[in-house]
Enzyme design. Sequence first.
Site, PDB file in Angstrom:
ATOM      1  N   THR A  36     -82.165 -24.412   2.863  1.00 46.28           N
ATOM      2  CA  THR A  36     -83.285 -24.284   3.803  1.00 46.28           C
ATOM      3  C   THR A  36     -84.635 -24.514   3.139  1.00 46.28           C
ATOM      4  O   THR A  36     -85.542 -25.075   3.749  1.00 46.28           O
ATOM      5  CB  THR A  36     -83.266 -22.864   4.428  1.00 46.28           C
ATOM      6  OG1 THR A  36     -82.072 -22.736   5.180  1.00 46.28           O
ATOM      7  CG2 THR A  36     -84.450 -22.611   5.324  1.00 46.28           C
ATOM      8  N   ASP A  84     -76.608 -19.503   1.801  1.00 49.56           N
ATOM      9  CA  ASP A  84     -75.303 -19.127   2.359  1.00 49.56           C
ATOM     10  C   ASP A  84     -74.231 -18.925   1.292  1.00 49.56           C
ATOM     11  O   ASP A  84     -73.421 -18.008   1.389  1.00 49.56           O
ATOM     12  CB  ASP A  84     -74.825 -20.171   3.378  1.00 49.56           C
ATOM     13  CG  ASP A  84     -75.640 -20.129   4.666  1.00 49.56           C
ATOM     14  OD1 ASP A  84     -76.370 -19.137   4.866  1.00 49.56           O
ATOM     15  OD2 ASP A  84     -75.549 -21.073   5.462  1.00 49.56           O
TER      16      ASP A  84
HETATM   17  N1  ASP Z   1     -77.538 -23.044   5.612  1.00 43.27           N
HETATM   18  C1  ASP Z   1     -78.522 -22.926   4.567  1.00 43.27           C
HETATM   19  C2  ASP Z   1     -77.832 -23.173   3.255  1.00 43.27           C
HETATM   20  O1  ASP Z   1     -77.173 -22.310   2.749  1.00 43.27           O
HETATM   21  C3  ASP Z   1     -79.146 -21.576   4.617  1.00 43.27           C
HETATM   22  C4  ASP Z   1     -80.209 -21.306   3.575  1.00 43.27           C
HETATM   23  O2  ASP Z   1     -80.489 -22.071   2.694  1.00 43.27           O
HETATM   24  O3  ASP Z   1     -80.843 -20.247   3.679  1.00 43.27           O
HETATM   25  O4  ASP Z   1     -77.933 -24.249   2.718  1.00 43.27           O
END
Ligand code: ASP
Length: 351
Positions: free
Chosen positions: A21, A98
């Site tokens: 993210t 994640d």
């Molecule tokens: N879905 C994202 C990931 O793990 C969530 C994040 O980065 O906070 O790449």
Amino acid sequence: MKLINATGKKSAILLIYTGGTIGMKEDPSVQALKPFNFSQILEEVPELGKFAYRIDSYTFDPLIDSSDVEPSLWLALAGLIEERYNDYDGFVILHGTDTMAYSASVLSFMIEGLTKPVIFTGSQLPIGAPRTDGKENLISSVEIAAAKDAEGHAIVPEVCIYFDTVLMRGNRATKINSDNFRAFRSPNCPPLAEAGIHIKYNSGIIRKPEDWDAEPVFHTSLDTRVSILKMHPGITPQIVRTIICSQDTRAVIIETYGAGNAPSKEWFISTVREASGMGKILLNVTQCPAGSVNMDIYATGKGLKEAGVTNGYDSTTESALGKLFHLLGLYAENDKVKTSLEIDLRGEISK
Ligand code: ASP
């Protein structure tokens, strides 16, 4: 040995961008967040230019949402750190939240005798968002990665996760919140550092290498034939059997209740005995967010111990998985794996 700070030389940090993210932007074509080019992250964080460090960057291609992490990324990360080890004083890895605890755990086992910080960080909001948590996470991670003591040694020569003002041992952290800035917790190990006006290091618990001048050993053989059985009331004999007696697994992490307890029913214990008799490694880890396994307290735990289950102590599931991938890759003999599971290798269990 380089006495960077003591001699007044600049520290050098390698910023490694894998995705997540922190570097995502809305893609209007799919109306979802997707990773974007790293050069824009540096534009978004001009504050990094105020440090007297040299900050180089390395961007993975393709950038990924960390739900797509595979062992190939861990091998690439370890390979990159090994190749550039002598060129930098510390490494900061930008990674999705994640699966960050899985990646930090496995890297902690893959690198033995670390003398420099490897700090994983990311964010809950993209770095371009007005209320982003990414800036503080990134800036403090860089500062921690560059921090040296009076002798020129890294203050935190460990694989860590830095998130929302807290520095945690990587193989102790777990993601506990999907929308709060305090996304990680390290329930069984105190913070290695906390960032307020000053960054306060908890030097009493930070691990140090036996020999600062020795090159670390990079272990790059991983065996992923591991499955996880999460106990729950109502689980059927067929499901337990399918998971723990499968030909495709060498090891099974059993997420038990409380202090390491599981049903005392004969079908369950005999299936565990059968798997154990097949030579499978069975590792007992509690589903409680905090606390430890002790298979001597209750008859339900004793049954597992007698059936040949190994104690996972206060390990997180993420750490148990990383440790097993590493040990199974290291040893062909399951007995050697079992012996090493009982040893605290990188601060991952309290014994
Ligand atoms: N879905 C994202 C990931 O793990 C969530 C994040 O980065 O906070 O790449």
